[in-house]
Design an enzyme around this catalytic site. Sequence first.
Site, short mmCIF file in Angstrom:
data_model
loop_
_atom_site.label_atom_id
_atom_site.label_comp_id
_atom_site.label_asym_id
_atom_site.label_seq_id
_atom_site.Cartn_x
_atom_site.Cartn_y
_atom_site.Cartn_z
CD GLU A 263 -59.45 3.90 -49.57
OE1 GLU A 263 -59.48 3.62 -50.79
OE2 GLU A 263 -60.04 3.25 -48.71
CB CYS A 302 -60.05 0.75 -52.77
SG CYS A 302 -59.60 0.51 -51.04
#
Length: 688
Positions: A263, A302
């Site tokens: 991720e 993120c």
Amino acid sequence: MPEGVSLMTTVLQSFVAGRWIGQQPAQVLHSAINGKEVAFAHAETLDFGEALQFGRTTGLQGMLAMDFQQRAAALRALAKYLGERKEELYAISAHTGATRIDSWVDIEGGTGTLFAYAGMAASELPSGNLIHEGPVAPLGKKNTFAGTHILVPRGGVAVHINAFNFPVWGLLEKFAPTFLAGMPCIGKPATATSYLTEALVRMIDQSGILPKGALQLVIGSTGDLLDRLDVADVVTFTGSADTAAKLRVNANVVRNSIPFNAEADSLNCAILADDVTPDDEEFDLFVKEVVREMTVKAGQKCTAIRRAIVPRKHLDAVAEKIKARLAKVVVGDPSVEGVKMGALASKSQQSDVAERVALLRQSAELVCGGDANLNWVGEGVTNGAFFQPTLLLCQKPLSTDSVHDVEAFGPVSTLMPYDNMEEAMALAKRGKGSLVGSLITKTPEVAAQVVPRLAANHGRLHVLDRESAGESTGHGSPLPSLKHGGPGRAGGGEELGGIRAVTHMMQRAAVQGSPTMLTAVTREYARGAKVIETGTHPFKRYFEEVQIGESLLTASRVIGEADVKAFGELTGDMFYMHFDDEAAKASAFGKRIAHGYLVLSDAAGLFVVAEPGPVLANYGLDTLRFVKPVGLGDSIQVRLTCKRKIDRNKKDANGQGQGVVAWDVEVTNQDKELVASYDILTLVAKKG
């Protein structure tokens, strides 16, 4: 704080093989607020062979001594335990530069994820340590040979490598589904903020809730850990796309086909659709969303909005509104009243963001911000890792590569104008794969056009309008029930997503055999398997007494004209197929037929026990299908079979234990043809 336990130590320690290791100081870790020393990483080299062996033996044995339901209960207990001690974590989190709201996202977001997975597992997973992923598919004409799929614990260890920005949530959101999957974990937080993760794991260790070896902690380098993994292990990574690319090609990981879930940070976008004008509520929602994603966690997410894609005709209006809102954001020590944004996690992050902003400014102009050396609010903050919220503008984004390639991992976003929605979608695609994208529109038709196109390049899509705004969790908030991950630059992995995240950590296998053998393996009755007939009605037997495959074949019942008439009058369902001879004859069935729900009701009348007994309640039907019509004068018969049992380890208000039993129901006609098929779910009392 519990007596004798210090959640922060001068030298941080790793938790490996059931003991805390680390006495000698190594890398110094600084407060993001004032630059003062917070802790040291330890200098001792860890024996990763010992860590893996401990996980594969002690850890695995302890976890598999529990089943899904028991592990769900442990997660719930752990979430409660951590929630009661959250203020200790909040105090430590302040050193990371986080405001109270930032820490809430990390700390209570983490415990909330534990609660969420505990709830999903309790309602969706079986007793035992095997998930039957049906349905069973007949592989022969006589149904003596069939196939299905099962999911089982992999028998290895999960290595979770996490980023610096969410020291609590980052560990817990990976741990929760992995623990449910029966896999011990080794957590490796980013060193810069590992002091908060260490405090968390000390709490978890002291709770005594988890089996030994279920969770280990590595402070500092992973050394040769990845080189020691074997085929049953798993690696997950959260961080930069560059680091993910290096880790996933580790020779041992590649050679043994070890699952690697990444991720990675991505250049996520938010699109203001061209149907929205400055007078619309959605216009202000877009501005607020961009500013929030720039300032929460100082933009160190993120999922943050890096590219704000707006109609060229509204570019100036958007820029002015964002600039005006950013001007009100007070940056400094979060402990000072009025401060809305804290620091980046470290001085190295501050330098990195400054360098990347400089790169972006070679092809984008500065709208506001861009300074790492202002007079921040608070005392002793001169050496803090602060950075001013920075808005850039790229006038020609379709012909400029850097704004789609360079990410400043901080409070930085770039405005990008477009002339039509095709251009907007093309700009979104230039991110080369994103965790999340937002579309702000007031028109459902726009969403219907744009979302399917964006979905090919995004892991999650957030459609925002005035209707959803009041409950929206926002562009940048991953949720336990929804997928977190994305294609391409975003890493190509998947985290969260409800029970999907649990099954990602398990091994799927196809199983072939007779229905009787499949029933034995899956502990779920497969039609065609041998049944058990005890001579006692299954509804008269307690939860512990009922066996998978225990069955009852009822008497028959004729459904006639009077039944259909009475049911129609009672329910008001006077559909012509039940009452109009001529119209029914002209239909595909060629005759009048009984109501489907009349068939269900009469079927229940055939198998329900009237007097009180262990069956406490019927709370639903699953997989209902009306397979063949029942004509007036046809008879029906029911085969009721215990399909599966789930012991959720619950008691009612009177202390009566209970479990869930799913019954397979086959309704057949006088010719032994299947006319209705479904599962009925019941709460059944325990004897104790």
